[in-house]
Design a protein around this motif. Sequence first.
Motif, PDB file in Angstrom:
ATOM      1  N   VAL A   1       0.860  -1.173   0.000  1.00  0.00           N
ATOM      2  CA  VAL A   1       0.000   0.000   0.000  1.00  0.00           C
ATOM      3  C   VAL A   1       0.902   1.231   0.000  1.00  0.00           C
ATOM      4  CG1 VAL A   1      -1.777   1.247   1.293  1.00  0.00           C
ATOM      5  CG2 VAL A   1      -1.745  -1.252   1.292  1.00  0.00           C
ATOM      6  N   ARG A   2       0.617   2.201  -0.861  1.00  0.00           N
ATOM      7  CA  ARG A   2       1.475   3.390  -1.003  1.00  0.00           C
ATOM      8  C   ARG A   2       1.706   4.101   0.332  1.00  0.00           C
ATOM      9  NH1 ARG A   2       5.071   6.231  -1.043  1.00  0.00           N
ATOM     10  NH2 ARG A   2       5.452   8.056  -2.328  1.00  0.00           N
ATOM     11  N   ALA A   3       0.716   4.121   1.190  1.00  0.00           N
ATOM     12  CA  ALA A   3       0.853   4.805   2.487  1.00  0.00           C
ATOM     13  C   ALA A   3       1.897   4.133   3.379  1.00  0.00           C
ATOM     14  CB  ALA A   3      -0.494   4.839   3.199  1.00  0.00           C
ATOM     15  N   ASP A   4       2.263   2.891   3.074  1.00  0.00           N
ATOM     16  CA  ASP A   4       3.230   2.155   3.891  1.00  0.00           C
ATOM     17  C   ASP A   4       4.632   2.153   3.303  1.00  0.00           C
ATOM     18  OD1 ASP A   4       1.215   1.501   5.651  1.00  0.00           O
ATOM     19  OD2 ASP A   4       0.803  -0.431   4.700  1.00  0.00           O
ATOM     20  N   VAL A   5       4.836   2.896   2.227  1.00  0.00           N
ATOM     21  CA  VAL A   5       6.102   2.842   1.500  1.00  0.00           C
ATOM     22  C   VAL A   5       6.707   4.230   1.357  1.00  0.00           C
ATOM     23  CG1 VAL A   5       7.170   2.232  -0.710  1.00  0.00           C
ATOM     24  CG2 VAL A   5       5.309   0.840   0.191  1.00  0.00           C
ATOM     25  N   ILE A   6       8.027   4.307   1.486  1.00  0.00           N
ATOM     26  CA  ILE A   6       8.753   5.548   1.242  1.00  0.00           C
ATOM     27  C   ILE A   6       9.820   5.246   0.211  1.00  0.00           C
ATOM     28  CG2 ILE A   6      10.357   7.233   2.200  1.00  0.00           C
ATOM     29  CD1 ILE A   6       8.901   6.962   4.835  1.00  0.00           C
ATOM     30  N   PHE A   7       9.857   6.039  -0.847  1.00  0.00           N
ATOM     31  CA  PHE A   7      10.922   5.914  -1.831  1.00  0.00           C
ATOM     32  C   PHE A   7      12.014   6.896  -1.456  1.00  0.00           C
ATOM     33  CE2 PHE A   7       7.220   4.428  -4.184  1.00  0.00           C
ATOM     34  CZ  PHE A   7       7.718   3.280  -4.778  1.00  0.00           C
ATOM     35  N   ARG A   8      13.245   6.421  -1.494  1.00  0.00           N
ATOM     36  CA  ARG A   8      14.377   7.284  -1.166  1.00  0.00           C
ATOM     37  C   ARG A   8      15.460   7.038  -2.195  1.00  0.00           C
ATOM     38  NH1 ARG A   8      19.351   6.895   1.399  1.00  0.00           N
ATOM     39  NH2 ARG A   8      19.968   8.722   2.569  1.00  0.00           N
ATOM     40  N   ASN A   9      16.072   8.094  -2.667  1.00  0.00           N
ATOM     41  CA  ASN A   9      17.176   7.949  -3.604  1.00  0.00           C
ATOM     42  C   ASN A   9      18.379   7.355  -2.890  1.00  0.00           C
ATOM     43  OD1 ASN A   9      15.719   9.136  -5.663  1.00  0.00           O
ATOM     44  ND2 ASN A   9      16.460  11.187  -5.163  1.00  0.00           N
ATOM     45  N   THR A  10      19.087   6.482  -3.587  1.00  0.00           N
ATOM     46  CA  THR A  10      20.321   5.930  -3.021  1.00  0.00           C
ATOM     47  C   THR A  10      21.348   7.036  -2.846  1.00  0.00           C
ATOM     48  OG1 THR A  10      19.876   3.844  -4.119  1.00  0.00           O
ATOM     49  CG2 THR A  10      22.117   4.204  -3.366  1.00  0.00           C
ATOM     50  N   VAL A  11      21.399   7.947  -3.781  1.00  0.00           N
ATOM     51  CA  VAL A  11      22.291   9.100  -3.717  1.00  0.00           C
ATOM     52  C   VAL A  11      21.388  10.329  -3.640  1.00  0.00           C
ATOM     53  CG1 VAL A  11      24.193  10.327  -4.846  1.00  0.00           C
ATOM     54  CG2 VAL A  11      23.983   7.851  -5.119  1.00  0.00           C
ATOM     55  N   PRO A  12      20.918  10.677  -2.434  1.00  0.00           N
ATOM     56  CA  PRO A  12      19.902  11.726  -2.294  1.00  0.00           C
ATOM     57  C   PRO A  12      20.342  13.108  -2.755  1.00  0.00           C
ATOM     58  CG  PRO A  12      20.711  11.034  -0.149  1.00  0.00           C
ATOM     59  CD  PRO A  12      21.312  10.104  -1.164  1.00  0.00           C
ATOM     60  N   TRP A  13      21.603  13.378  -2.863  1.00  0.00           N
ATOM     61  CA  TRP A  13      22.082  14.683  -3.284  1.00  0.00           C
ATOM     62  C   TRP A  13      22.243  14.759  -4.794  1.00  0.00           C
ATOM     63  CZ3 TRP A  13      24.414  11.214  -0.136  1.00  0.00           C
ATOM     64  CH2 TRP A  13      25.390  10.421  -0.715  1.00  0.00           C
ATOM     65  N   GLY A  14      22.123  13.635  -5.505  1.00  0.00           N
ATOM     66  CA  GLY A  14      22.236  13.591  -6.961  1.00  0.00           C
ATOM     67  C   GLY A  14      23.658  13.787  -7.446  1.00  0.00           C
ATOM     68  N   ASN A  15      23.951  13.221  -8.593  1.00  0.00           N
ATOM     69  CA  ASN A  15      25.286  13.382  -9.159  1.00  0.00           C
ATOM     70  C   ASN A  15      25.209  13.734 -10.648  1.00  0.00           C
ATOM     71  OD1 ASN A  15      24.649  10.992 -10.421  1.00  0.00           O
ATOM     72  ND2 ASN A  15      26.291   9.795  -9.515  1.00  0.00           N
ATOM     73  N   GLY A  16      24.010  14.040 -11.124  1.00  0.00           N
ATOM     74  CA  GLY A  16      23.852  14.430 -12.506  1.00  0.00           C
ATOM     75  C   GLY A  16      23.724  13.280 -13.489  1.00  0.00           C
ATOM     76  N   THR A  17      23.795  12.038 -12.996  1.00  0.00           N
ATOM     77  CA  THR A  17      23.649  10.870 -13.860  1.00  0.00           C
ATOM     78  C   THR A  17      22.723   9.868 -13.186  1.00  0.00           C
ATOM     79  OG1 THR A  17      25.446   9.545 -12.914  1.00  0.00           O
ATOM     80  CG2 THR A  17      26.056  11.142 -14.610  1.00  0.00           C
ATOM     81  N   ILE A  18      22.330   8.849 -13.933  1.00  0.00           N
ATOM     82  CA  ILE A  18      21.544   7.763 -13.351  1.00  0.00           C
ATOM     83  C   ILE A  18      22.472   6.827 -12.575  1.00  0.00           C
ATOM     84  CG2 ILE A  18      20.159   5.726 -13.907  1.00  0.00           C
ATOM     85  CD1 ILE A  18      19.013   7.300 -16.261  1.00  0.00           C
ATOM     86  N   ALA A  19      23.689   6.669 -13.067  1.00  0.00           N
ATOM     87  CA  ALA A  19      24.666   5.778 -12.420  1.00  0.00           C
ATOM     88  C   ALA A  19      25.212   6.434 -11.157  1.00  0.00           C
ATOM     89  CB  ALA A  19      25.810   5.492 -13.385  1.00  0.00           C
ATOM     90  N   PHE A  20      25.685   5.603 -10.242  1.00  0.00           N
ATOM     91  CA  PHE A  20      26.345   6.124  -9.055  1.00  0.00           C
ATOM     92  C   PHE A  20      27.530   5.226  -8.726  1.00  0.00           C
ATOM     93  CE2 PHE A  20      22.764   3.525  -7.776  1.00  0.00           C
ATOM     94  CZ  PHE A  20      23.308   2.643  -6.861  1.00  0.00           C
ATOM     95  N   THR A  21      28.502   5.801  -8.051  1.00  0.00           N
ATOM     96  CA  THR A  21      29.724   5.065  -7.736  1.00  0.00           C
ATOM     97  C   THR A  21      29.574   4.323  -6.413  1.00  0.00           C
ATOM     98  OG1 THR A  21      30.714   6.867  -6.488  1.00  0.00           O
ATOM     99  CG2 THR A  21      31.083   6.872  -8.880  1.00  0.00           C
ATOM    100  N   ALA A  22      30.493   3.411  -6.162  1.00  0.00           N
ATOM    101  CA  ALA A  22      30.504   2.682  -4.892  1.00  0.00           C
ATOM    102  C   ALA A  22      30.691   3.661  -3.727  1.00  0.00           C
ATOM    103  CB  ALA A  22      31.609   1.627  -4.897  1.00  0.00           C
ATOM    104  N   ALA A  23      31.520   4.667  -3.922  1.00  0.00           N
ATOM    105  CA  ALA A  23      31.747   5.657  -2.862  1.00  0.00           C
ATOM    106  C   ALA A  23      30.462   6.443  -2.564  1.00  0.00           C
ATOM    107  CB  ALA A  23      32.869   6.610  -3.263  1.00  0.00           C
ATOM    108  N   GLU A  24      29.689   6.773  -3.604  1.00  0.00           N
ATOM    109  CA  GLU A  24      28.426   7.477  -3.393  1.00  0.00           C
ATOM    110  C   GLU A  24      27.424   6.580  -2.668  1.00  0.00           C
ATOM    111  OE1 GLU A  24      28.174  10.602  -7.075  1.00  0.00           O
ATOM    112  OE2 GLU A  24      27.892   8.472  -7.521  1.00  0.00           O
TER     113      GLU A  24
END
Length: 62
Positions: free
Chosen positions: A18-41
Amino acid sequence: MILRPKLPGIFLRTAGLVRADVIFRNTVPWGNGTIAFTAAERVRGLQHLPAFLKLLPGSKPS
């Protein structure tokens, strides 16, 4: 998987969530300008997770 605007609803219904029970969070919440992210990020993002979870009473990481 890149979630498009309509896909979260389909994804949630398919998973039986149920949508009310779910939170979406970015893995890299500050963004890096790409879809990909590094291991350090990823590591940096995970370092912020405990503080984020404290904002959600009763939450449990899965």
